[in-house]
Design an enzyme around this catalytic site. Structure first.
Site, PDB file in Angstrom:
ATOM      1  N   CYS A  47       0.859  -1.191   0.000  1.00  0.00           N
ATOM      2  CA  CYS A  47       0.000   0.000   0.000  1.00  0.00           C
ATOM      3  C   CYS A  47       0.892   1.237   0.000  1.00  0.00           C
ATOM      4  O   CYS A  47       2.050   1.180   0.413  1.00  0.00           O
ATOM      5  CB  CYS A  47      -0.867  -0.038   1.254  1.00  0.00           C
ATOM      6  SG  CYS A  47      -1.739   1.474   1.651  1.00  0.00           S
ATOM      7  N   HIS A  69       1.117  -4.055   5.738  1.00  0.00           N
ATOM      8  CA  HIS A  69      -0.055  -4.045   6.625  1.00  0.00           C
ATOM      9  C   HIS A  69      -1.319  -4.438   5.868  1.00  0.00           C
ATOM     10  O   HIS A  69      -2.418  -4.101   6.289  1.00  0.00           O
ATOM     11  CB  HIS A  69      -0.213  -2.645   7.240  1.00  0.00           C
ATOM     12  CG  HIS A  69      -0.453  -1.594   6.199  1.00  0.00           C
ATOM     13  ND1 HIS A  69       0.562  -1.090   5.433  1.00  0.00           N
ATOM     14  CD2 HIS A  69      -1.586  -1.015   5.769  1.00  0.00           C
ATOM     15  CE1 HIS A  69       0.050  -0.222   4.571  1.00  0.00           C
ATOM     16  NE2 HIS A  69      -1.252  -0.164   4.748  1.00  0.00           N
ATOM     17  N   GLU A  70      -1.147  -5.146   4.740  1.00  0.00           N
ATOM     18  CA  GLU A  70      -2.312  -5.506   3.927  1.00  0.00           C
ATOM     19  C   GLU A  70      -2.210  -6.999   3.594  1.00  0.00           C
ATOM     20  O   GLU A  70      -2.116  -7.381   2.433  1.00  0.00           O
ATOM     21  CB  GLU A  70      -2.293  -4.633   2.647  1.00  0.00           C
ATOM     22  CG  GLU A  70      -3.622  -4.490   1.973  1.00  0.00           C
ATOM     23  CD  GLU A  70      -3.575  -3.509   0.795  1.00  0.00           C
ATOM     24  OE1 GLU A  70      -4.208  -2.451   0.876  1.00  0.00           O
ATOM     25  OE2 GLU A  70      -2.911  -3.808  -0.212  1.00  0.00           O
ATOM     26  N   CYS A  99     -11.053  -3.883  20.425  1.00  0.00           N
ATOM     27  CA  CYS A  99     -10.990  -4.663  21.675  1.00  0.00           C
ATOM     28  C   CYS A  99     -12.386  -4.990  22.185  1.00  0.00           C
ATOM     29  O   CYS A  99     -12.576  -5.865  23.000  1.00  0.00           O
ATOM     30  CB  CYS A  99     -10.191  -3.909  22.728  1.00  0.00           C
ATOM     31  SG  CYS A  99     -11.069  -2.500  23.457  1.00  0.00           S
ATOM     32  N   CYS A 102     -13.325  -0.899  25.099  1.00  0.00           N
ATOM     33  CA  CYS A 102     -13.005   0.504  25.423  1.00  0.00           C
ATOM     34  C   CYS A 102     -14.166   1.411  25.007  1.00  0.00           C
ATOM     35  O   CYS A 102     -15.082   0.996  24.306  1.00  0.00           O
ATOM     36  CB  CYS A 102     -11.711   0.927  24.733  1.00  0.00           C
ATOM     37  SG  CYS A 102     -11.861   1.201  22.970  1.00  0.00           S
ATOM     38  N   CYS A 105     -14.586   1.582  21.176  1.00  0.00           N
ATOM     39  CA  CYS A 105     -15.191   0.376  20.597  1.00  0.00           C
ATOM     40  C   CYS A 105     -16.678   0.296  20.916  1.00  0.00           C
ATOM     41  O   CYS A 105     -17.478  -0.173  20.105  1.00  0.00           O
ATOM     42  CB  CYS A 105     -14.496  -0.880  21.111  1.00  0.00           C
ATOM     43  SG  CYS A 105     -12.965  -1.251  20.237  1.00  0.00           S
ATOM     44  N   CYS A 113     -10.032   2.406  18.471  1.00  0.00           N
ATOM     45  CA  CYS A 113      -9.959   1.569  19.662  1.00  0.00           C
ATOM     46  C   CYS A 113      -8.843   2.135  20.510  1.00  0.00           C
ATOM     47  O   CYS A 113      -7.781   2.469  20.001  1.00  0.00           O
ATOM     48  CB  CYS A 113      -9.666   0.128  19.233  1.00  0.00           C
ATOM     49  SG  CYS A 113      -9.195  -0.965  20.577  1.00  0.00           S
ATOM     50  N   CYS A 211      -6.505  -3.371   4.043  1.00  0.00           N
ATOM     51  CA  CYS A 211      -6.294  -1.919   4.080  1.00  0.00           C
ATOM     52  C   CYS A 211      -7.040  -1.208   2.953  1.00  0.00           C
ATOM     53  O   CYS A 211      -8.144  -0.724   3.135  1.00  0.00           O
ATOM     54  CB  CYS A 211      -4.809  -1.556   4.056  1.00  0.00           C
ATOM     55  SG  CYS A 211      -4.576   0.234   4.091  1.00  0.00           S
ATOM     56  N   ARG A 405      -2.697  -2.650  -7.505  1.00  0.00           N
ATOM     57  CA  ARG A 405      -2.129  -3.396  -6.392  1.00  0.00           C
ATOM     58  C   ARG A 405      -1.293  -4.560  -6.915  1.00  0.00           C
ATOM     59  O   ARG A 405      -1.712  -5.286  -7.823  1.00  0.00           O
ATOM     60  CB  ARG A 405      -3.226  -3.977  -5.497  1.00  0.00           C
ATOM     61  CG  ARG A 405      -3.735  -3.006  -4.441  1.00  0.00           C
ATOM     62  CD  ARG A 405      -2.644  -2.629  -3.453  1.00  0.00           C
ATOM     63  NE  ARG A 405      -3.155  -1.917  -2.298  1.00  0.00           N
ATOM     64  CZ  ARG A 405      -3.074  -0.594  -2.113  1.00  0.00           C
ATOM     65  NH1 ARG A 405      -2.522   0.183  -3.029  1.00  0.00           N
ATOM     66  NH2 ARG A 405      -3.546  -0.047  -0.995  1.00  0.00           N
TER      67      ARG A 405
HETATM   68  P1  NAD Z   1      -1.403   5.015  -4.905  1.00  0.00           P
HETATM   69  O1  NAD Z   1      -0.040   5.577  -4.912  1.00  0.00           O
HETATM   70  O2  NAD Z   1      -1.639   3.677  -5.501  1.00  0.00           O
HETATM   71  O3  NAD Z   1      -2.430   6.015  -5.626  1.00  0.00           O
HETATM   72  C1  NAD Z   1      -2.356   7.399  -5.548  1.00  0.00           C
HETATM   73  C2  NAD Z   1      -2.992   7.984  -6.827  1.00  0.00           C
HETATM   74  O4  NAD Z   1      -3.043   9.419  -6.682  1.00  0.00           O
HETATM   75  C3  NAD Z   1      -2.180   7.698  -8.111  1.00  0.00           C
HETATM   76  O5  NAD Z   1      -3.041   7.179  -9.108  1.00  0.00           O
HETATM   77  C4  NAD Z   1      -1.627   9.077  -8.484  1.00  0.00           C
HETATM   78  O6  NAD Z   1      -1.479   9.232  -9.898  1.00  0.00           O
HETATM   79  C5  NAD Z   1      -2.707   9.989  -7.932  1.00  0.00           C
HETATM   80  N1  NAD Z   1      -2.267  11.368  -7.695  1.00  0.00           N
HETATM   81  C6  NAD Z   1      -1.070  11.794  -7.200  1.00  0.00           C
HETATM   82  N2  NAD Z   1      -1.048  13.138  -7.148  1.00  0.00           N
HETATM   83  C7  NAD Z   1      -2.251  13.563  -7.610  1.00  0.00           C
HETATM   84  C8  NAD Z   1      -2.815  14.865  -7.820  1.00  0.00           C
HETATM   85  N3  NAD Z   1      -2.128  15.971  -7.528  1.00  0.00           N
HETATM   86  N4  NAD Z   1      -4.082  14.935  -8.306  1.00  0.00           N
HETATM   87  C9  NAD Z   1      -4.772  13.817  -8.609  1.00  0.00           C
HETATM   88  N5  NAD Z   1      -4.277  12.569  -8.458  1.00  0.00           N
HETATM   89  C10 NAD Z   1      -3.028  12.451  -7.968  1.00  0.00           C
HETATM   90  O7  NAD Z   1      -1.856   5.042  -3.368  1.00  0.00           O
HETATM   91  P2  NAD Z   1      -2.983   4.209  -2.538  1.00  0.00           P
HETATM   92  O8  NAD Z   1      -2.371   2.955  -2.007  1.00  0.00           O
HETATM   93  O9  NAD Z   1      -4.240   4.154  -3.321  1.00  0.00           O
HETATM   94  O10 NAD Z   1      -3.132   5.179  -1.275  1.00  0.00           O
HETATM   95  C11 NAD Z   1      -3.692   6.473  -1.436  1.00  0.00           C
HETATM   96  C12 NAD Z   1      -3.500   7.295  -0.172  1.00  0.00           C
HETATM   97  O11 NAD Z   1      -4.286   6.753   0.883  1.00  0.00           O
HETATM   98  C13 NAD Z   1      -2.069   7.306   0.357  1.00  0.00           C
HETATM   99  O12 NAD Z   1      -1.794   8.615   0.844  1.00  0.00           O
HETATM  100  C14 NAD Z   1      -2.102   6.334   1.501  1.00  0.00           C
HETATM  101  O13 NAD Z   1      -1.082   6.580   2.470  1.00  0.00           O
HETATM  102  C15 NAD Z   1      -3.469   6.627   2.043  1.00  0.00           C
HETATM  103  N6  NAD Z   1      -4.075   5.610   2.918  1.00  0.00           N
HETATM  104  C16 NAD Z   1      -4.829   6.068   3.963  1.00  0.00           C
HETATM  105  C17 NAD Z   1      -5.461   5.158   4.796  1.00  0.00           C
HETATM  106  C18 NAD Z   1      -6.352   5.624   5.895  1.00  0.00           C
HETATM  107  O14 NAD Z   1      -6.756   4.800   6.731  1.00  0.00           O
HETATM  108  N7  NAD Z   1      -6.709   6.883   5.939  1.00  0.00           N
HETATM  109  C19 NAD Z   1      -5.291   3.789   4.568  1.00  0.00           C
HETATM  110  C20 NAD Z   1      -4.548   3.375   3.455  1.00  0.00           C
HETATM  111  C21 NAD Z   1      -3.943   4.292   2.639  1.00  0.00           C
HETATM  112 ZN    ZN Z   2      -2.610   0.793   3.715  1.00  0.00          ZN
END
Ligand code: NAD
Ligand code: ZN
Length: 413
Positions: A47, A69-70, A99, A102, A105, A113, A211, A405
């Site tokens: 991820c 983590h995935e 859990c 808490c 949860c 959590c 994830c 992915r």
């Molecule tokens: P990824 O790198 O596969 O995809 C990101 C996409 O954003 C790409 O297609 C890229 O071309 C595009 N992008 C980059 N800059 C851009 C812009 N300025 N305008 C439009 N598009 C743009 O990433 P992912 O695995 O899909 O993860 C996406 C985000 O989510 C990451 O920041 C990751 O850390 C976050 N994330 C958050 C959580 C959460 O719980 N909040 C969980 C998992 C991932």
């Molecule tokens: Zn993730």
């Protein structure tokens, strides 16, 4: 099992230092202690948050570590006090715990959590500036504005308790990433952060529900609460953004605008239900203006899935005044996010979402069931399959936006 109660020596991809390729090493994985489960990892996705730690966050205290983590796997053995799991169970290790005891949860208002990331461990590293425990010290948010469901940024606190490390390599303690560390043949996870799943589920597919897919899908369905007939925009079409598109569609949105600077992502976005496509590079004016013109004033819901604070602002400002809701899903702790107050005064709501607002154990088991019932797509997110030895190639693909992915097949089921 022959390995029960013993240290397991196995292969893992170790991140020795920031900004360097991972190294395949033999590591030692300790037997599970009280309330812990040792898991044979069958498959894992990669991820962007793993890349964030390696290339963007780069805090030296977060290394050496085993990232990942995935993942999905099979319980190898359990520690004292574990009653919910048995060797042979199919499971998904979770970076958010549940859990069930808490106050978070027990509240339907949040999926957080208080006992997350192994509250009683010192060898679990965090995403921010220390590698230590998370939990009661939680809550220090980057943005508190109209913030009513989820937290995006955590502070961590040091708590040494003298327990042995879960992982070592060449005599050195290796940190666990997000309480999971799935880039390893074996890992050890607290039982409150393990979801038992349907034994019929193919682990090399459902690992992605650990994830990205739940995160994006839930951000639309649980956090934004997209309504039927609405107009949505999703910024960033990685797995998280595509899952957000899928969530908007499942919620009955009639127009779903997919926004990415990489137009190669648009074909895939169609598969998940996007109806319109915008590449910000094709326009001279701000993207919020482009979307406002396409939608008679702005979208009802926008979801930011890039981790770029400029995009977070654009996503908010692309929402219609009066009732527009924007959800931040992308991850960063390096920069502040900004907007002019009038954007919010005019009635827009800004929210954040972690793991799509799903309570982790319950949400993941439900999403696995939804996949088996063909109600959510998973296979369509997988563009590459590789082995653990090829992990640096998988990282390069994601770094250059050449995959959705990659699933790393680690051990046979
Ligand atoms: P990824 O790198 O596969 O995809 C990101 C996409 O954003 C790409 O297609 C890229 O071309 C595009 N992008 C980059 N800059 C851009 C812009 N300025 N305008 C439009 N598009 C743009 O990433 P992912 O695995 O899909 O993860 C996406 C985000 O989510 C990451 O920041 C990751 O850390 C976050 N994330 C958050 C959580 C959460 O719980 N909040 C969980 C998992 C991932
Ligand atoms: Zn993730």
């Amino acid at each position: 099992m022959a390995t029960t109660g013993k240290v397991i020596r196995c292969k893992a991809a170790v991140a020795w230092e920031p900004n360097k390729p991972l190294v395949i090493e033999e590591i030692e994985v300790a037997p599970p202690q009280a309330n812990e489960v040792r898991i044979k990892i069958v498959a894992t996705g990669l991820c962007h948050t793993d890349l964030y730690h390696l290339f963007e966050g780069m805090h030296k205290d977060g290394f050496p570590a085993v990232l990942g983590h995935e993942g999905a796997g099979i319980v190898e053995s359990v520690g004292p006090g574990v009653t919910e799991f048995q060797p042979g169970d199919k499971v998904i290790p979770m970076f958010t715990s549940q859990c069930r005891e808490c106050r978070f949860c027990k509240s339907p208002k949040t999926n957080q959590c208080e006992k997350g990331w192994a509250v009683d461990r010192y060898d679990v590293m965090a995403l921010e500036d220390t590698r230590f425990t998370y939990s009661k010290y939680l809550v220090n948010t980057c943005f508190r504005i109209f913030f009513n469901q989820n937290l995006m940024s955590f502070r961590f606190s040091v708590q040494h308790d003298g327990k042995e490390s879960r992982f070592t390599c060449k005599g050195k303690k290796v940190l666990q990433f997000m309480g999971t560390s799935t880039f390893s043949e074996y890992t050890v996870v607290n039982q409150i952060a393990v979801a038992k799943i349907d034994p019929a589920a193919p682990l090399d597919k459902v690992c992605l529900l650990g994830c990205g897919i739940c995160t994006g899908y839930g951000a639309a369905v649980n956090t934004a609460k997209v309504e039927p007939g609405s107009t949505c925009a999703v910024f960033g079409l990685g797995a998280v953004g595509l899952a957000a598109v899928m969530g908007c569609k499942a919620a009955g949105a009639k127009k779903i605008i997919a926004v990415d600077i990489n137009p190669e992502k648009f074909e895939k976005a169609k598969v998940f239900g996007a109806t319109d496509f915008v590449n910000p590079k094709d326009h001279d004016k701000p993207i919020s203006q482009v979307l406002a013109e396409m939608t008679n004033g702005g979208v009802d819901y926008s979801l930011e899935c890039t981790g770029n604070v400029g995009v977070m602002r654009s996503a908010l400002e692309s929402c219609i005044q009066a009732w527009g809701v924007s959800v931040i899903v992308g991850w960063t702790e390096l920069h502040d996010v900004a907007t002019r107050p009038v954007q919010l005064i005019a009635g827009r709501t800004w929210k954040g979402s972690i793991f799509g607002g799903f309570k982790s154990k319950d949400g993941v088991s439900e999403m696995v069931k939804a996949y088996l019932d063909k109600k959510v797509k998973v296979d369509e997110f997988i563009t590459h399959n590789m082995t653990l030895d090829q992990i640096n190639d998988a990282i390069e693909l994601m770094k250059h936006s050449k995959c959705i992915r990659t699933v790393l097949n680690i051990s046979p089921e």
